[in-house]
Design a protein around this motif. Structure first.
Motif, PDB file in Angstrom:
ATOM      1  N   GLY A  36      50.575  44.358  33.223  1.00 48.24           N
ATOM      2  CA  GLY A  36      49.676  43.631  34.394  1.00 48.24           C
ATOM      3  C   GLY A  36      50.803  41.726  35.005  1.00 48.24           C
ATOM      4  O   GLY A  36      50.997  41.773  36.000  1.00 48.24           O
ATOM      5  N   GLY A  37      51.342  41.925  33.968  1.00 46.01           N
ATOM      6  CA  GLY A  37      52.432  40.503  33.955  1.00 46.01           C
ATOM      7  C   GLY A  37      52.055  38.916  34.287  1.00 46.01           C
ATOM      8  O   GLY A  37      51.964  38.220  34.983  1.00 46.01           O
ATOM      9  N   THR A  38      50.469  39.235  34.000  1.00 44.80           N
ATOM     10  CA  THR A  38      49.216  38.025  34.142  1.00 44.80           C
ATOM     11  C   THR A  38      49.918  36.501  33.073  1.00 44.80           C
ATOM     12  O   THR A  38      50.028  35.644  33.728  1.00 44.80           O
ATOM     13  N   THR A  39      50.169  36.893  31.406  1.00 44.77           N
ATOM     14  CA  THR A  39      50.755  36.595  31.057  1.00 44.77           C
ATOM     15  C   THR A  39      52.284  36.231  31.191  1.00 44.77           C
ATOM     16  O   THR A  39      52.509  34.591  30.801  1.00 44.77           O
ATOM     17  N   ILE A  40      52.833  37.172  32.180  1.00 43.11           N
ATOM     18  CA  ILE A  40      54.294  36.529  31.631  1.00 43.11           C
ATOM     19  C   ILE A  40      54.176  35.523  33.163  1.00 43.11           C
ATOM     20  O   ILE A  40      55.232  34.966  32.529  1.00 43.11           O
ATOM     21  N   HIS A  41      53.586  35.439  33.832  1.00 40.00           N
ATOM     22  CA  HIS A  41      53.450  35.447  35.135  1.00 40.00           C
ATOM     23  C   HIS A  41      53.460  33.038  34.699  1.00 40.00           C
ATOM     24  O   HIS A  41      54.005  32.402  34.862  1.00 40.00           O
ATOM     25  N   GLU A  42      52.374  33.065  33.277  1.00 44.06           N
ATOM     26  CA  GLU A  42      51.588  31.685  32.951  1.00 44.06           C
ATOM     27  C   GLU A  42      52.964  31.528  32.253  1.00 44.06           C
ATOM     28  O   GLU A  42      53.709  30.428  32.403  1.00 44.06           O
TER      29      GLU A  42
END
Length: 294
Positions: A36-42
Motif C-alpha cells: 500500500g505504501g502508506t508506511t513508506i510514505h511516512e
C-alpha cells in the motif's frame, strides 16, 4: 524545482514470491518491499528510508486472498483494510466486531483502501490499530524465507520493538491467521487521539467471553503511546476471570493496568494522563464487548 524527499532508483514488480526473495537476498538493505505504501510514505517524509534504492512491489502476487478453514480465518499479506472489513461485515459482523472497530478508526478512507494487513504488521508500531486487535485475537503470522520453508510465529512474539518485527534477513510476511471467537463472546476496539490525523495516545482492544453474567475468558491488548510494542494487560485479565460483568467490577480491575504497562510522556500527553485514559478505555471497551456477547 523542489527536491524529492525520497528518490528510489528502481521500482520492480516481481512475478513470484521466489523472485521477491531473490531480490532481497541480492540487494539486502537496499531493497524494501512495498504494497500500500502508506508506511513508506511516512518513513520517507521523516527521512527514515536509509539506504533503500529499490522498491519491490508485491501487490501483483497471490497474497491478497481471504480464506476460511473451519473457524480459522487466513488473511493474505496484501489484503487491504477495506477488503478485510467488507469480508467481516458479510460473514462474522458480531463475533469479529473488534476488527471492524479498529479498521473504522483508521482515517482517511483512502488509507483504508490501500494500506495492507501485512504492511501494518511488518511495521511493528504500537501506534497502528490493527496489530493490537490481532494480538487480542491471538493471531499467528506466517513468513517465508529465502531457503524456502515457512515459519509461523504468535503475533504477540512477532513485535520486538519500534520498526523491529521478528522478520529474519530475506523473509517475507505472507499471511496472518486467527480463530473466530466463540458465539458467547464479544469484542471492541477504541482509541484516544488529540486529532484525526495524529497517532493515538492510547488504544485498547478487548475480547471477552461471558457465561452466566460472569467473565470466563478475557484478552486485552494495549497500543498507542504506551510503550515500544503492543502489550497485553494480563493483570487486568486475571482480575476479571470469574467475576461478574458489572461496571463497578470492571472499573476496579482496570486500575491494575499500571502493573502491566509503563506509559511514557511526550508532547502529546503525560504518562499519568495516558494511564488514566487506559483505565477509562478498558472499561468502555469491556462494557461494549459484554453488550455484543449477549
Amino acid at each position: 524545482m523542489p527536491t524529492l524527499i525520497f528518490q528510489p532508483e528502481d521500482y520492480v514488480f516481481p512475478a513470484s514470491l521466489d523472485e521477491v526473495l531473490g531480490i532481497l537476498d541480492s540487494e539486502g538493505a537496499a531493497a524494501q518491499i512495498i504494497a500500500g505504501g502508506t508506511t513508506i510514505h511516512e518513513l520517507a517524509f521523516r527521512k527514515g528510508m536509509g539506504e533503500v534504492r529499490t522498491l519491490v512491489d508485491v501487490t501483483r502476487l497471490p497474497l491478497g486472498e481471504i480464506a476460511v478453514t473451519g473457524e480459522r480465518l487466513h488473511v493474505g499479506a496484501t489484503v487491504s483494510f477495506t477488503q478485510l472489513a467488507r469480508h467481516i461485515r458479510s460473514t462474522q459482523p458480531r463475533r469479529l466486531a473488534l476488527l471492524t472497530d479498529a479498521i473504522a478508526g483508521i482515517r482517511p478512507m483512502q488509507i483504508r483502501n490501500v494500506a495492507t494487513v501485512g504492511g501494518s504488521i511488518s511495521s511493528s508500531l504500537p501506534f497502528f490499530d490493527l496489530p493490537a486487535a490481532l494480538v487480542v485475537l491471538d493471531a499467528e503470522v506466517t513468513t517465508r524465507g529465502i531457503d524456502g520453508p515457512t515459519r509461523t510465529t504468535p503475533i504477540e512474539q512477532f513485535f520486538w520493538d519500534f520498526f523491529l518485527p521478528d522478520l529474519r534477513f530475506g523473509e517475507v510476511l505472507t499471511e496472518v491467521a486467527f480463530t473466530t471467537p466463540p458465539a458467547d463472546s464479544g469484542g471492541a476496539f477504541m482509541k484516544f487521539e488529540t486529532n484525526s490525523v495524529d497517532w493515538a495516545l492510547v488504544s485498547v482492544g478487548v475480547q471477552a467471553r461471558v457465561q452466566g453474567r460472569r467473565f470466563t475468558d478475557v484478552r486485552i491488548a494495549l497500543g498507542g503511546g504506551i510503550g515500544r510494542k503492543v502489550t497485553r494487560a494480563t493483570t487486568v485479565e486475571q482480575a476479571l476471570l470469574g467475576e461478574p460483568t458489572t461496571v463497578d467490577r470492571i472499573e476496579r480491575a482496570a486500575r491494575a493496568v499500571s502493573d502491566d504497562v509503563r506509559a511514557f510522556s511526550d508532547f502529546r500527553g503525560s504518562a499519568e494522563f495516558r494511564n488514566h485514559l487506559l483505565k477509562v478505555y478498558i472499561t468502555r471497551c469491556l462494557v461494549q464487548a459484554i453488550a455484543r456477547a449477549r
